[in-house]
Design an enzyme around this catalytic site. Structure first.
Site, mmCIF file in Angstrom:
data_model
loop_
_atom_site.group_PDB
_atom_site.id
_atom_site.type_symbol
_atom_site.label_atom_id
_atom_site.label_comp_id
_atom_site.label_asym_id
_atom_site.label_seq_id
_atom_site.Cartn_x
_atom_site.Cartn_y
_atom_site.Cartn_z
ATOM 1 N N ASP A 141 0.813 -1.227 0.000
ATOM 2 C CA ASP A 141 0.000 0.000 0.000
ATOM 3 C C ASP A 141 0.845 1.276 0.000
ATOM 4 O O ASP A 141 0.335 2.346 -0.327
ATOM 5 C CB ASP A 141 -0.924 0.031 1.233
ATOM 6 C CG ASP A 141 -1.816 -1.200 1.330
ATOM 7 O OD1 ASP A 141 -2.016 -1.869 0.304
ATOM 8 O OD2 ASP A 141 -2.306 -1.494 2.436
ATOM 9 N N ARG A 176 -14.896 -2.019 -25.155
ATOM 10 C CA ARG A 176 -15.568 -1.980 -23.854
ATOM 11 C C ARG A 176 -14.896 -1.009 -22.886
ATOM 12 O O ARG A 176 -13.738 -0.644 -23.063
ATOM 13 C CB ARG A 176 -15.501 -3.370 -23.197
ATOM 14 C CG ARG A 176 -16.473 -4.346 -23.781
ATOM 15 C CD ARG A 176 -16.211 -5.724 -23.203
ATOM 16 N NE ARG A 176 -17.234 -6.645 -23.618
ATOM 17 C CZ ARG A 176 -17.088 -7.968 -23.632
ATOM 18 N NH1 ARG A 176 -15.942 -8.511 -23.283
ATOM 19 N NH2 ARG A 176 -18.075 -8.739 -23.998
ATOM 20 N N GLY A 184 -4.808 -1.567 -2.001
ATOM 21 C CA GLY A 184 -4.182 -0.354 -1.462
ATOM 22 C C GLY A 184 -4.820 0.127 -0.194
ATOM 23 O O GLY A 184 -4.475 1.195 0.320
HETATM 24 O O1 F6P Z 1 -2.342 -4.023 3.383
HETATM 25 C C1 F6P Z 1 -2.153 -4.873 2.319
HETATM 26 C C2 F6P Z 1 -3.481 -5.319 1.745
HETATM 27 O O2 F6P Z 1 -3.243 -6.170 0.659
HETATM 28 C C3 F6P Z 1 -4.418 -4.187 1.345
HETATM 29 O O3 F6P Z 1 -4.070 -3.641 0.108
HETATM 30 C C4 F6P Z 1 -5.746 -4.885 1.388
HETATM 31 O O4 F6P Z 1 -6.772 -3.964 1.639
HETATM 32 C C5 F6P Z 1 -5.598 -5.842 2.532
HETATM 33 O O5 F6P Z 1 -4.209 -6.037 2.719
HETATM 34 C C6 F6P Z 1 -6.245 -7.187 2.316
HETATM 35 O O6 F6P Z 1 -6.191 -7.893 3.510
HETATM 36 P P1 F6P Z 1 -6.366 -9.473 3.660
HETATM 37 O O7 F6P Z 1 -5.124 -10.134 3.166
HETATM 38 O O8 F6P Z 1 -6.574 -9.676 5.108
HETATM 39 O O9 F6P Z 1 -7.535 -9.852 2.808
#
Ligand code: F6P
Length: 360
Positions: A141, A176, A184
Site C-alpha cells: 500500500d 468496452r 491499497g
Molecule cells: O495491506 C495490504 C493489503 O493487501 C491491502 O491492500 C488490502 O486492503 C488488505 O491487505 C487485504 O487484507 P487481507 O489479506 O486480510 O484480505
C-alpha cells in the site's frame, strides 16, 4: 555473550519479506559479533505463544527471490493487544503481557518486526514497554509515514500494471469500458502508479472522491475521438462524492448489493451510459510472487541498515528510505500515521496534465 535477535513477519504478506530477512541476517551474521537469530512463526502470534525456531545462515540462502514469508504471518489487531491471550481465561495475561514475557524469558536483545501500519503500532507498544524494537516497513500500500517507499509496493505496481496491460488488449477488441480494482486499503498509491504506468484513462483514488458524471463525460469524449475503449483503474478504497459525506456504515449499506467498489461503480456508470462495461479484480494476486529487482535491492539495503542499527544498539526505529538513502526514523513519531497521496504529488500532477481523469 551472543546477541539474541528475534524476527517476525506480521500482517498481510507482500513481496520482499524474505529478502529483507536475508539482508538483516547476513548483515548480522557477517559482523564480528556472535549473533543468534530466533524466527517467530506467524507474526505476533508466535511471540505470544513462544513459538519459534533458531535460524542459521543456511535458512537465509536461496530466499532472495522467494515470495511470501518463510516464517508465516497473521493479522493480530492492535486494538486487541490488551485483551486476554486466551478467550477461555478472561482473567489471564493479556496478549501484550504474553509477548513481553516471551521477550524476557528468551533473553532477547532485539526484536525485528516486518509489517505495515497495524504491526507498527504494536511495535511501538512493545518499544514503550522496554523491548528493543526495529521495524521494517512492509506493504504493497506504500502508506507508512516517515519513508518514501515501503517494500513490496514496487513489485505490486508491476503486477497491477501487467494486469491492466492485459485488460487493454481485450478492452480494445471489444470496444468496452473496463473497471480494474486495485488494492491499497485506504490510500491510492498503488492505483495511481499502476494506472499511470499502464495508461489508464480514469484513475480513482480514496484521496479524491469521484463523481460518476465526470467519469462518463471523459468516456464520451473518448468515444467522440474514436477511442472506443476505456480503462478505469479504481482503488479498492475509492469513494464517490456522495459517499464522502457518509459514515462507513452508511457506505456499506449503500453498497450492500455489490460490496466491492468496482461493481458499485459499474452499476453507477451503467445508469448513465450504454457502452458495455466489465470488471476485473486481481485481488491478492498483486501481493504474490517474486519481488522485483528494485525491491530486492531496496530490501537488501534496508535489511543491512536494520542490522547496523541493532549492532549499534539504536532501537525504537523504523528503517525507511529518503532521497534514495536508508534512514532511521523514531517509531513513536510515525506509528498510526497514514501516508496518503498529497494533492501536489508530482505523479498525480503529471497524470492530470496529460489528461487522465480523476473523477473530480
Ligand atoms: O495491506 C495490504 C493489503 O493487501 C491491502 O491492500 C488490502 O486492503 C488488505 O491487505 C487485504 O487484507 P487481507 O489479506 O486480510 O484480505
Amino acid at each position: 555473550m551472543a546477541l539474541k535477535v528475534g524476527m517476525l513477519t506480521s500482517g498481510g504478506d507482500c513481496q520482499g519479506l524474505n529478502s529483507t530477512m536475508r539482508g538483516i541476517a547476513r548483515g548480522l551474521l557477517g559482523s564480528n559479533q556472535d549473533v543468534k537469530i530466533l524466527g517467530f512463526f506467524n507474526g505476533y502470534h508466535g511471540l505470544m505463544y513462544s513459538n519459534y525456531r533458531h535460524m542459521t545462515d543456511v535458512d537465509f540462502s536461496g530466499i532472495l527471490t522467494l515470495g511470501g514469508t518463510i516464517l508465516g504471518t497473521s493479522r493480530q489487531p492492535f486494538k486487541l493487544m490488551h485483551d486476554p491471550l486466551r478467550e477461555d481465561e478472561p482473567e489471564g495475561i493479556t496478549k501484550l503481557e504474553a509477548m513481553l514475557q516471551t521477550y524476557q524469558d528468551l533473553g532477547l536483545d532485539a526484536l525485528v518486526v516486518l509489517g505495515g501500519n497495524g504491526t507498527q503500532k504494536t511495535a511501538n507498544l512493545l518499544s514503550e514497554h522496554g523491548c528493543n524494537v526495529i521495524h521494517m516497513p512492509k506493504t504493497i500500500d506504500n502508506d507508512l509515514s516517515g519513508t518514501e517507499r515501503t517494500f513490496g509496493f514496487q513489485s505490486a505496481v508491476n503486477i497491477a500494471t501487467e494486469v491492466i496491460d492485459g485488460i487493454h488488449t481485450t478492452a480494445t477488441s471489444h470496444r468496452r469500458v473496463f473497471i480494474v480494482e486495485i488494492m491499497g486499503n485506504k490510500v491510492g498509491w498503488l492505483t495511481l502508479y499502476s494506472g499511470v504506468a499502464s495508461g489508464a484513462d480514469v484513475i480513482l483514488i480514496p484521496e479524491i472522491p469521484y463523481d460518476p458524471i465526470e467519469i462518463v463525460k471523459t468516456l464520451h469524449d473518448r468515444e467522440k475521438k474514436n477511442k472506443n475503449f476505456s480503462i478505469i483503474a479504481v482503488a479498492e478504497g475509492a469513494i464517490s462524492k456522495e459517499e464522502a459525506n457518509m459514515k462507513s456504515s452508511e457506505i456499506k449499506e449503500n453498497r450492500k448489493e455489490t460490496h466491492s467498489v468496482a461493481y458499485h461503480l459499474q452499476n453507477q456508470l451503467q445508469e448513465l451510459m450504454i457502452q458495455e462495461t466489465r470488471v476485473c479484480v486481481p485481488g491478492h494476486f498483486q501481493r504474490g510472487g517474486t519481488p522485483t529487482a528494485y525491491d530486492r535491492v531496496l530490501t537488501t539495503e534496508l535489511g543491512v541498515e536494520g542490522a547496523n542499527a541493532i549492532l549499534e544498539g539504536d532501537f525504537g526505529k523504523m528503517i525507511g528510505i529518503s532521497c534514495g538513502r536508508p534512514i532511521r526514523v523514531d517509531i513513536k513519531d510515525v506509528a498510526g500515521k497514514t501516508k496518503k497521496v498529497p494533492m501536489d504529488d508530482p505523479v498525480l500532477m503529471s497524470a492530470r496534465q496529460i489528461g487522465i481523469c480523476f473523477g473530480d
